[in-house]
Design a protein around this motif. Structure first.
Motif, PDB file in Angstrom:
ATOM      1  N   ALA A  88     107.481  74.123  41.886  1.00  8.62           N
ATOM      2  CA  ALA A  88     108.493  73.215  41.624  1.00  8.62           C
ATOM      3  C   ALA A  88     107.720  71.787  41.321  1.00  8.62           C
ATOM      4  CB  ALA A  88     109.076  73.023  43.012  1.00  8.62           C
ATOM      5  N   ASN A  92     108.082  69.610  37.888  1.00  8.38           N
ATOM      6  CA  ASN A  92     108.841  68.319  37.575  1.00  8.38           C
ATOM      7  C   ASN A  92     107.937  67.282  36.897  1.00  8.38           C
ATOM      8  OD1 ASN A  92     110.311  65.860  38.658  1.00  8.38           O
ATOM      9  ND2 ASN A  92     108.531  65.711  40.450  1.00  8.38           N
ATOM     10  N   THR A 129     111.105  67.531  46.485  1.00 10.18           N
ATOM     11  CA  THR A 129     111.039  68.482  45.647  1.00 10.18           C
ATOM     12  C   THR A 129     110.363  69.643  46.727  1.00 10.18           C
ATOM     13  OG1 THR A 129     111.276  67.839  43.317  1.00 10.18           O
ATOM     14  CG2 THR A 129     110.451  69.559  43.665  1.00 10.18           C
ATOM     15  N   GLY A 174     115.346  66.154  43.269  1.00  4.01           N
ATOM     16  CA  GLY A 174     114.308  66.848  43.863  1.00  4.01           C
ATOM     17  C   GLY A 174     114.692  67.744  44.913  1.00  4.01           C
ATOM     18  N   LEU A 177     116.026  70.506  42.252  1.00  2.00           N
ATOM     19  CA  LEU A 177     114.930  71.387  41.718  1.00  2.00           C
ATOM     20  C   LEU A 177     114.209  72.229  42.680  1.00  2.00           C
ATOM     21  CD1 LEU A 177     113.040  71.735  39.329  1.00  2.00           C
ATOM     22  CD2 LEU A 177     111.850  69.786  39.957  1.00  2.00           C
ATOM     23  N   GLY A 178     113.740  71.828  44.061  1.00  2.00           N
ATOM     24  CA  GLY A 178     113.189  72.551  44.764  1.00  2.00           C
ATOM     25  C   GLY A 178     113.998  73.967  45.198  1.00  2.00           C
TER      26      GLY A 178
END
Length: 242
Positions: A88, A92, A129, A174, A177-178
């Motif tokens: 992840a 990013n 994230t 974040g 995304l994680g």
């Protein structure tokens, strides 16, 4: 008047009509009124404390998951947590370079910045994230530990805004995304990691993936072994069909 009393114009203090900026000022404003020891505590928690807490949580989860009947698969899911976090963070890197959003304290005055020297881009938050990827991957391995990890990830996001180093949308990005990386790649990760942990379980390092107590065979396998020992022939599906 309240905005002027705090040392910056009202429009700047509230972020105008932008809810992202106004929420930033609302949460970061808590740091202005908090005692110094609380700000230092929040700074430590937001920078290092929650990450250390997740490491301890993963250690506790590992110790517990080793006792499960499906220990190799459970430990494989646990191994996915730090790998998901690393992937992840790599994902990013181009996102940050594409968006190029400055840190909030560079564009807005009057913020109480608890951590100095942040010069990289703001969107999305690396801390949010990383912690959410670990929390969601932990949830894949064990719901109890996963819920604790996800709760810590949300706390991390709050701390980053409180510290004045991220916008709320940086944190939300974040967390999203994680979550996406941990969930979407979990099936592939399990396909690759489970054979590895099962192989380790057959070596002298078996204690890494299962407790000292050997795993009990599935009931069907145990029953077939007993019948074989007694000389009882096993029926096949075609016999039953006949």
């Amino acid at each position: 008047m309240a905005g002027l009393a705090m040392g910056y114009p009202m429009t700047e203090a509230r972020g105008g009509s932008n809810p992202d900026t106004s929420t930033l000022y609302d949460i970061n404003g808590l740091a202005k009124d908090a005692p110094g020891w609380l700000d230092r505590t929040m700074e430590f928690i937001g920078e290092y404390g929650i990450i250390l807490g997740l490491a301890v949580l993963m250690l506790l989860a590992w110790w517990s998951l080793r006792r499960r009947q499906d220990a190799p698969a459970a430990v494989a899911a646990l191994l996915w947590a730090p790998l998901a976090a690393g992937i992840a963070l790599l994902v990013n890197v181009p996102i940050r370079g594409f968006v190029k959003r400055p840190r909030p304290f560079l564009d807005h005055s009057g913020l109480e910045v608890l951590v100095k020297g942040k010069t990289d881009y703001s969107f999305v938050s690396d801390h949010a994230t990383l912690t959410m990827a670990i929390g969601v991957a932990l949830f894949v391995a064990n719901r109890k530990y996963g819920l604790i990890g996800i709760g810590l990830a949300f706390l991390e996001g709050f701390c980053r805004v409180y510290m004045g180093v991220h916008y709320p949308t940086d944190v939300i990005g974040g967390l999203a995304l994680g979550t996406a990386v941990a969930l979407l790649l979990a099936p592939l990760a399990m396909m690759m990691l489970t054979p590895l942990t099962r192989a380790v379980a057959r070596t002298r390092a078996a204690w890494l993936v299962c407790s000292e107590q050997p795993l009990a065979p599935p009931p069907l396998v145990a029953a077939e072994a007993t019948e074989s020992e007694r000389g009882v022939p096993r029926h096949r599906d075609n016999d039953l069909a006949a």
